[in-house]
Structures are given as C-alpha cells and as structure tokens.
Write a protein that holds these residues in place. Structure first.
Motif, PDB file in Angstrom:
ATOM      1  N   SER A   1     -23.912 -59.132   2.858  1.00 18.97           N
ATOM      2  CA  SER A   1     -23.003 -58.791   1.431  1.00 18.97           C
ATOM      3  C   SER A   1     -22.620 -59.927   0.590  1.00 18.97           C
ATOM      4  N   LEU A  17     -29.473 -50.074  -0.598  1.00 19.73           N
ATOM      5  CA  LEU A  17     -28.723 -49.660   0.370  1.00 19.73           C
ATOM      6  C   LEU A  17     -29.297 -49.568   1.683  1.00 19.73           C
ATOM      7  N   CYS A  37     -29.556 -52.791   4.598  1.00 26.98           N
ATOM      8  CA  CYS A  37     -29.175 -52.374   6.081  1.00 26.98           C
ATOM      9  C   CYS A  37     -30.192 -52.875   6.848  1.00 26.98           C
ATOM     10  N   GLY A  65     -25.611 -52.740  -4.569  1.00 26.90           N
ATOM     11  CA  GLY A  65     -26.055 -51.826  -3.379  1.00 26.90           C
ATOM     12  C   GLY A  65     -26.329 -52.623  -2.145  1.00 26.90           C
ATOM     13  N   TYR A  66     -26.795 -53.808  -2.171  1.00 27.89           N
ATOM     14  CA  TYR A  66     -27.054 -54.758  -1.236  1.00 27.89           C
ATOM     15  C   TYR A  66     -25.651 -55.320  -0.841  1.00 27.89           C
ATOM     16  N   GLY A  69     -23.847 -51.962   0.933  1.00 22.11           N
ATOM     17  CA  GLY A  69     -24.490 -51.394   2.217  1.00 22.11           C
ATOM     18  C   GLY A  69     -24.261 -52.064   3.463  1.00 22.11           C
ATOM     19  N   VAL A 108     -27.212 -43.577   5.821  1.00 28.36           N
ATOM     20  CA  VAL A 108     -28.131 -44.515   5.085  1.00 28.36           C
ATOM     21  C   VAL A 108     -29.432 -43.521   4.812  1.00 28.36           C
TER      22      VAL A 108
END
Length: 397
Positions: free
Chosen positions: A48, A229, A233, A356-357, A360, A381
């Motif tokens: 993140s 996302l 993940c 989103g990265y 997530g 997810v």
C-alpha cells in the motif's frame, strides 16, 4: 525504423524494469517481514505504501513530466526506485516503510510518461495492442522477479536480491538515453518545478478535472479501480499465501508467481489485439472482470487437498484475466482524452487506480488478521470486481 517501434521498445523496457523493482518486495516478503519482526501479512501494508508513493507522483508530478520530458522522467524514476531498494536493505521497519514509499514514487512516471510517448507515435488502428504490449512489461517484470529475486534471496540473502533490482534499474535508465533527443522534443524547458508550483491547487486539481472531459471516463475509471483492487491483492499476497497457507517453499512459490505473471504477459498482448479487432474495449473489460472474479473465487475455495498443478493452473488463469486489463484501459483513456491532455488524463485515471492499490492490500491484510485466513478476503475481492463489472456492462447496454 518507424518511430513507434523505438518508442514502444523504450517504454516496454522501463515498464518491465519498474515492475521488476517494485515486485522484488512482495516476492521476498516472507524473508523481509521475518527479519523485521513483522507478521507475514504486513506485506500488504508495504504494498500500500508503494501504491501511495505512485499516487503522490501522479498527483504532483505533472510539472516534472512537462519540464523534463517523458524519457528523462522515466530515467529519474528508475534512479529513485534504485535508491529505495538500497534503503530497504537496512531491514528495519522504518526504513522499509520509507523505501516502499520511494519505490512507488519511482514507479510513478511509468504510466503517464509511457502513455505520452505512445500516444504521440502509435498508429491509431493498433493503439490498444501497442499499449497492451507496453503494459505487458508489468507482469513480465513480475515474472522475472519471481524467477530471479526468489532464488537469489534463498541462496545469498534478500538484500542481495534487492541489489539485483538496483542494477537493473540503473542499466535500463542508461540504455534509453540515446532516445531522449527524439522522444523528449515536446518538453517545456520553461515549465516551473518550484515547490509553490508543484504544490499549487491547479497542479493538484488537474488530474481530477480532466476526467470530466468525456462522459465514458468515470465508468472506465471505476472498472479500472476494481481491477486494481483485485490485481494489487493477488500480486501482494500470492507468494505469502502459497508459503503460509499452502506450505510451498519460497522458491516454489516464486515459480508459481512467475507463472501467474507470465500468463499476464501473454494475456495483455492477446486481449489487446482482441480489443482492437472488436472496437469495444470497455465491454471487453467488463466481461473480463466477470471471468476474473470467478477465477479468484475458485482460488479462495480451493480445498487444502488440491495439488500443486491445480494451484499453479488457477494462479495462471488469475494472471491471465485479472492482470491484463491495464493496457486496454490506458489505450481507451488515450482515445477518449483531448489530444493535448493525454498525460493529464492518464495521470488522473492512474491516480484513482493506484488509490485502489493503496486500499486493497491494506484492507486485505486487515481481513486476514480478523478472519484468521485468506479465503474471506479473496472472496470479497472477487465480489467487488464482479459487482462493478456487471454495473459497467449494464450501463453500456
């Protein structure tokens, strides 16, 4: 040589190397987190921070891109990422956090600078394919990280694996220097990069404001964020999941990770070509999102008795459909954007993608801690991607 071939070669190289450098962290995460005294799932927080660094560049880096030109900005990004990996070698929690943030800043030039170069050179009838080939560098770099960083870390220690990333970044930056004269011709040498201009409200608002330039952009951004996302993940946790939950060694898990990434390389080229042929990239992406959600659901529900072949096959399918959307999305952004605002629109879109990265992996890490396993986070997810893909498909209809 047609100009677009040189442009594609340079952007593909830098995309591959940037991805290789950023993916070195999650690939050797089981060793890094152990050395730092962190729980294995905390790799999500490091991922993140990498994404947050990219967000910072996308938010504030417009003046630098305009002043330096895309090639010089890509070189600067590679140098910053190399410094980040050197800092990560210290192995403390604070240094790992700083390194992750700088690593993201170093990755930040890849989307807008690459799009600016290709938008100016790519033949319009093959734009989705060319953008997808460039974006194939992301899983290609990840595959190389799995094949190179994991064995080096096992044999010589994880700091040595990070040094391999440092060398790759500096060599790539030097390799594209001969192309700068041809590809940085539109740079604005008079553009101010003083702190007051970089932090001005106009600079900060520019990536958001341009997203109103076409009514189809918000839907495309929403779908891209949902994919981000999912992909974030998968890339952050696959190696750790395979080691912690499925009992694979680091080298074995790195091999499966490489297969996942290699499938993404092939998929970006194949699906990019298909998007050009069908002429309906957003619809293709919506259908791809539904399939990706189904594959991730199958991974989450995979029984403990499933063999390595089944695990590898599902990971390959996940890489094929869940990590091959970027080039198609960026080509659509370039097509919808005003001709003189491609860099700004790409930065705005990619900024939301990297949010989103950011969210997530950290949310995934929290859910692993709360639920005591990986199945529930993976199902959630998949569900969010399926919901957004279905909305976009129905909205277009």
């Amino acid at each position: 040589m047609p100009p677009w071939i040189a442009a594609l070669s340079a952007t593909l190289l830098m995309q591959s190397v940037a991805s290789f450098m950023t993916q070195c962290l999650p690939v050797v995460a089981p060793l890094i987190t152990e050395a730092a005294g962190l729980a294995p799932e905390r790799v999500g927080n490091l991922s993140s921070l990498v994404a947050l660094g990219t967000v910072l560049f996308l938010l504030l880096g417009g003046p630098f891109l305009a002043r330096l030109g895309p090639v010089r900005t890509l070189q600067a990004g590679a140098a910053i990422a190399a410094i980040a990996l050197l800092i990560a070698g210290a192995g403390t929690v604070a240094m790992l956090a700083l390194a992750a943030l700088l690593l993201g800043i170093g990755y930040g030039p890849s989307p807008p600078a690459g799009s600016r170069i290709l938008a100016a050179t790519a033949p319009k009838g093959h734009r989705a394919l060319i953008f997808s080939v460039k974006q194939a560098g992301a899983p290609l770099g990840g595959a190389l990280a799995g094949l190179v960083a994991a064995p080096v870390a096992s044999a010589a220690g994880w700091p040595m694996a990070l040094l391999v990333g440092v060398a790759a970044g500096l060599l790539a930056a030097a390799a594209i220097q001969p192309l700068r004269a041809a590809l940085d011709t539109e740079r604005d040498a008079s553009r101010s990069i003083a702190l007051r201009d970089v932090l001005s409200p106009h600079t900060i608002a520019a990536p958001f404001a341009v997203l109103r330039s076409h009514p189809a952009l918000p839907r495309l951004v929403a779908l891209s964020v949902a994919f981000a996302l999912c992909q974030g993940c998968l890339f952050s946790f696959t190696v750790t999941w395979l080691v912690e939950a499925r009992g694979l060694t680091l080298v074995e898990a790195g091999g499966v990770f490489a297969v996942m990434q290699a499938a993404g390389v092939a998929a970006r080229i194949i699906l990019g070509w298909l998007a050009d042929r069908t002429g309906n990239a957003t619809r293709n992406l919506a259908l791809q999102g539904l399939v990706a959600a189904a594959i991730v659901t199958a991974l989450a529900l995979l029984p403990a008795s499933a063999g390595d072949v089944a695990v590898t096959a599902l990971c390959a399918l996940a890489g094929f459909v869940a990590a091959s959307w970027n080039g198609i999305s960026l080509s659509e952004v370039a097509r919808l954007a005003p001709a003189d605002r491609v860099g700004d629109v790409t930065s705005g879109t990619t900024l939301f993608v990297f949010l989103g990265y950011v969210a997530g992996p950290s949310l995934f890490s929290l859910l692993v801690t709360l639920s005591g396993g990986y199945a529930l986070p993976m199902l959630l997810v998949a569900a969010q991607l399926a919901a957004v893909a279905a909305y976009v498909a129905l909205a277009r209809r």
